[in-house]
Scaffold this active site. Structure first.
Site, PDB file in Angstrom:
ATOM      1  N   ASP A  39     -63.499 -64.271 -23.777  1.00 38.63           N
ATOM      2  CA  ASP A  39     -61.604 -64.135 -23.984  1.00 38.63           C
ATOM      3  C   ASP A  39     -61.352 -64.865 -22.925  1.00 38.63           C
ATOM      4  O   ASP A  39     -61.300 -64.339 -21.764  1.00 38.63           O
ATOM      5  CB  ASP A  39     -60.963 -63.394 -24.417  1.00 38.63           C
ATOM      6  CG  ASP A  39     -59.651 -63.328 -25.141  1.00 38.63           C
ATOM      7  OD1 ASP A  39     -58.817 -64.560 -24.129  1.00 38.63           O
ATOM      8  OD2 ASP A  39     -59.029 -62.834 -25.653  1.00 38.63           O
ATOM      9  N   TYR A  66     -57.811 -56.978 -25.788  1.00 40.32           N
ATOM     10  CA  TYR A  66     -56.657 -57.241 -25.798  1.00 40.32           C
ATOM     11  C   TYR A  66     -56.660 -56.768 -27.477  1.00 40.32           C
ATOM     12  O   TYR A  66     -57.112 -56.598 -28.143  1.00 40.32           O
ATOM     13  CB  TYR A  66     -56.905 -58.501 -26.337  1.00 40.32           C
ATOM     14  CG  TYR A  66     -55.199 -59.198 -27.343  1.00 40.32           C
ATOM     15  CD1 TYR A  66     -54.247 -59.207 -26.488  1.00 40.32           C
ATOM     16  CD2 TYR A  66     -55.178 -59.432 -28.658  1.00 40.32           C
ATOM     17  CE1 TYR A  66     -52.857 -59.443 -26.764  1.00 40.32           C
ATOM     18  CE2 TYR A  66     -54.034 -59.274 -29.116  1.00 40.32           C
ATOM     19  CZ  TYR A  66     -52.808 -60.197 -28.129  1.00 40.32           C
ATOM     20  OH  TYR A  66     -51.800 -60.649 -28.792  1.00 40.32           O
ATOM     21  N   LYS A  78     -50.610 -68.528 -23.755  1.00 40.40           N
ATOM     22  CA  LYS A  78     -50.297 -67.800 -22.401  1.00 40.40           C
ATOM     23  C   LYS A  78     -50.259 -68.517 -21.661  1.00 40.40           C
ATOM     24  O   LYS A  78     -49.609 -70.081 -21.721  1.00 40.40           O
ATOM     25  CB  LYS A  78     -51.385 -66.649 -22.479  1.00 40.40           C
ATOM     26  CG  LYS A  78     -51.996 -65.645 -23.776  1.00 40.40           C
ATOM     27  CD  LYS A  78     -50.084 -65.304 -23.831  1.00 40.40           C
ATOM     28  CE  LYS A  78     -50.365 -64.353 -24.920  1.00 40.40           C
ATOM     29  NZ  LYS A  78     -51.824 -64.217 -25.529  1.00 40.40           N
ATOM     30  N   ARG A 124     -54.716 -81.037 -42.876  1.00 43.16           N
ATOM     31  CA  ARG A 124     -55.334 -79.622 -42.523  1.00 43.16           C
ATOM     32  C   ARG A 124     -56.419 -79.715 -41.425  1.00 43.16           C
ATOM     33  O   ARG A 124     -56.629 -79.302 -41.294  1.00 43.16           O
ATOM     34  CB  ARG A 124     -55.027 -78.765 -43.484  1.00 43.16           C
ATOM     35  CG  ARG A 124     -56.252 -77.514 -43.328  1.00 43.16           C
ATOM     36  CD  ARG A 124     -56.259 -77.000 -44.753  1.00 43.16           C
ATOM     37  NE  ARG A 124     -55.670 -77.139 -45.581  1.00 43.16           N
ATOM     38  CZ  ARG A 124     -56.525 -77.252 -46.185  1.00 43.16           C
ATOM     39  NH1 ARG A 124     -58.425 -78.129 -46.268  1.00 43.16           N
ATOM     40  NH2 ARG A 124     -55.853 -77.787 -47.898  1.00 43.16           N
TER      41      ARG A 124
HETATM   42  C1  PLP Z   1     -52.287 -63.106 -26.759  1.00 45.20           C
HETATM   43  C2  PLP Z   1     -53.898 -62.515 -26.713  1.00 45.20           C
HETATM   44  C3  PLP Z   1     -54.355 -63.046 -27.673  1.00 45.20           C
HETATM   45  C4  PLP Z   1     -53.671 -63.250 -29.320  1.00 45.20           C
HETATM   46  O1  PLP Z   1     -53.703 -64.946 -29.364  1.00 45.20           O
HETATM   47  P1  PLP Z   1     -52.859 -64.924 -30.044  1.00 45.20           P
HETATM   48  O2  PLP Z   1     -51.688 -66.570 -29.682  1.00 45.20           O
HETATM   49  O3  PLP Z   1     -51.520 -64.152 -29.880  1.00 45.20           O
HETATM   50  O4  PLP Z   1     -53.076 -64.542 -31.636  1.00 45.20           O
HETATM   51  C5  PLP Z   1     -56.261 -62.678 -27.530  1.00 45.20           C
HETATM   52  N1  PLP Z   1     -56.317 -62.669 -26.546  1.00 45.20           N
HETATM   53  C6  PLP Z   1     -55.966 -62.381 -25.499  1.00 45.20           C
HETATM   54  C7  PLP Z   1     -56.425 -61.743 -23.935  1.00 45.20           C
HETATM   55  C8  PLP Z   1     -53.965 -62.046 -24.726  1.00 45.20           C
HETATM   56  O5  PLP Z   1     -53.792 -62.280 -24.468  1.00 45.20           O
END
Ligand code: PLP
Length: 394
Positions: free
Chosen positions: A179, A107, A204, A54
């Site tokens: 982000d 998001y 992504k 962890r």
């Molecule tokens: C998918 C996404 C998230 C969240 O991420 P997870 O891996 O699904 O927890 C945050 N910001 C954006 C822009 C996203 O597309």
């Protein structure tokens, strides 16, 4: 945590080598999956840097080093999901009574985290159109301790001037988080434009193959790294070694994938713009996009996300997304395969009735790296099937 060996190499080279030296014990070219929860100690406290998985795992260390290198940061921390990373960063930066300023088309999961999970702990949330710097300036309050930028935004693909927001915060205590999920570090590096921290859903584009969920925080502030690392271990939302390995494998091809995603998306956006059944196309690579100039300045290309509205109402949109074959009807984005979805009823259903609500005729594409001719043909046949009804319904 950064990898000095590859500091002067190009992005493509760092994506393949930074943090990913051949395994010193066996010569394995690829970083092994250290599928172990614990590590042997020679004597109490005498070990090779790893005690319990962890806290640290060598496969995760490799991923973190690669991510730091690609974002041009001093360090990176990897998490079990993008939202786990976001939660850790928000909890570190905010105290009860503080406010966070979010994009009005954040998001949905980030919005939900702030409003449903953290507001009950005393956090205040404000929404603003981040692409409008005057509106951002007006929305800043003394209690605003965090400005959370997404760019391009989801699902309207507005582009936020990161340097512009950073400059607004020069005399303000709020920290700037970007982000960078929709752009990936290949297309945009927010730390170089004045952001304090970058957050990713590595699920992504970084992972890139729709086969893993993960997240990361990247930054330069050493004191923040120490506390965040403490939180990462103390709260424990860490990615497993296999997930780290899959993400690293995806990262090796990030540059070539992003080039193709961007080229295909631009062609698809042009095609959609010519269709009668399409009311409006949102893609920052189109010269008539309101933020095209900012996008061209801050991004290397415009990524693979395209949104558009259809004529004929919500039913036409829902009908369209069920008729494509190359574009799979699914949430998420950033994989090699094309995806299509209806944000109003899928990814953004949780923000219905709030300031972050989206149009019900909106369709969002994650344009993959299949041949662009097949992508366009697929959209053409689906639009043709929906269009007669849609055009008379208007
Ligand atoms: C998918 C996404 C998230 C969240 O991420 P997870 O891996 O699904 O927890 C945050 N910001 C954006 C822009 C996203 O597309």
């Amino acid at each position: 945590m950064s990898d000095e060996t590859w500091r002067d190499s190009a992005f493509e080279t760092r994506a393949i080598h930074a943090g990913q030296e051949p395994d010193p014990t066996t010569g394995a070219v690829i970083t092994p999956i250290y599928q172990t929860s614990t590590f042997v100690q020679e004597a109490v406290g005498v070990h090779r840097g790893y005690e319990y998985a962890r806290t640290d795992n060598p496969t995760r260390t490799a991923l973190q080093t690669a991510l730091a290198s690609l974002e041009g940061g001093a360090w990176a921390l990897a998490y079990a999901s993008g939202l786990a990373a976001s939660q850790n960063l928000m909890q570190y930066l905010l105290r009860p009574g503080d406010r966070v300023l979010l994009s009005d088309d954040s998001y949905g999961g980030t919005y939900r985290l702030a409003v449903r999970v953290l507001e009950p702990w005393g956090l205040g949330v404000d929404l603003v159109d981040m692409a409008d710097l005057d509106a951002v300036r007006a929305a800043l309050r003394p209690e605003t301790k965090l400005v959370w930028v997404e760019t391009p935004t989801n699902p309207y693909l507005k582009v936020v001037d990161i340097r512009g927001v950073a400059d607004l915060l020069a005399d303000h205590p709020a920290r700037l988080v970007v982000d960078n999920t929709f752009a990936s570090p290949y297309l945009q590096q927010p730390l170089a434009h004045g952001a304090d921290f970058v957050v990713h859903s590595t699920t992504k584009y970084l992972g890139g193959h729709s086969d893993v969920v993960g997240g990361a925080i990247i930054g330069n502030d050493a004191a923040a790294a120490e506390t965040l690392k403490f939180h990462q271990n103390a709260a424990g939302a860490v990615p497993g070694p296999f997930d780290c390995w899959v993400t690293l494998r995806g990262i090796k091809t990030l540059a070539v994938r992003m080039e193709r995603h961007s080229a295909n998306a631009l062609a698809v956006a042009h095609f959609l713009g010519e269709q009668d059944a399409v009311a409006r196309v949102y893609y920052p690579g189109l010269p008539d996009h309101p933020n095209h100039a900012v996008a061209a300045r801050q991004m290397r290309a415009f990524s693979g996300m395209v949104s558009f509205t259809v004529r004929g109402g919500a039913e036409a949109a829902a009908d369209l997304v069920a008729r494509t074959r190359v574009f799979l009807l699914a949430e998420s984005l950033g994989g090699v395969e094309s995806l299509i979805e209806h944000p109003g009823r899928m990814t953004h259903a949780s923000v219905a009735g709030t300031g972050a609500e989206v149009e019900d005729t909106l369709v969002r594409l994650s344009v993959g790296i299949e041949h662009v001719d097949d992508q366009v043909a697929d959209l053409r046949q689906a639009l043709a099937a929906v269009a007669p009804a849609a055009l008379t319904a208007d």
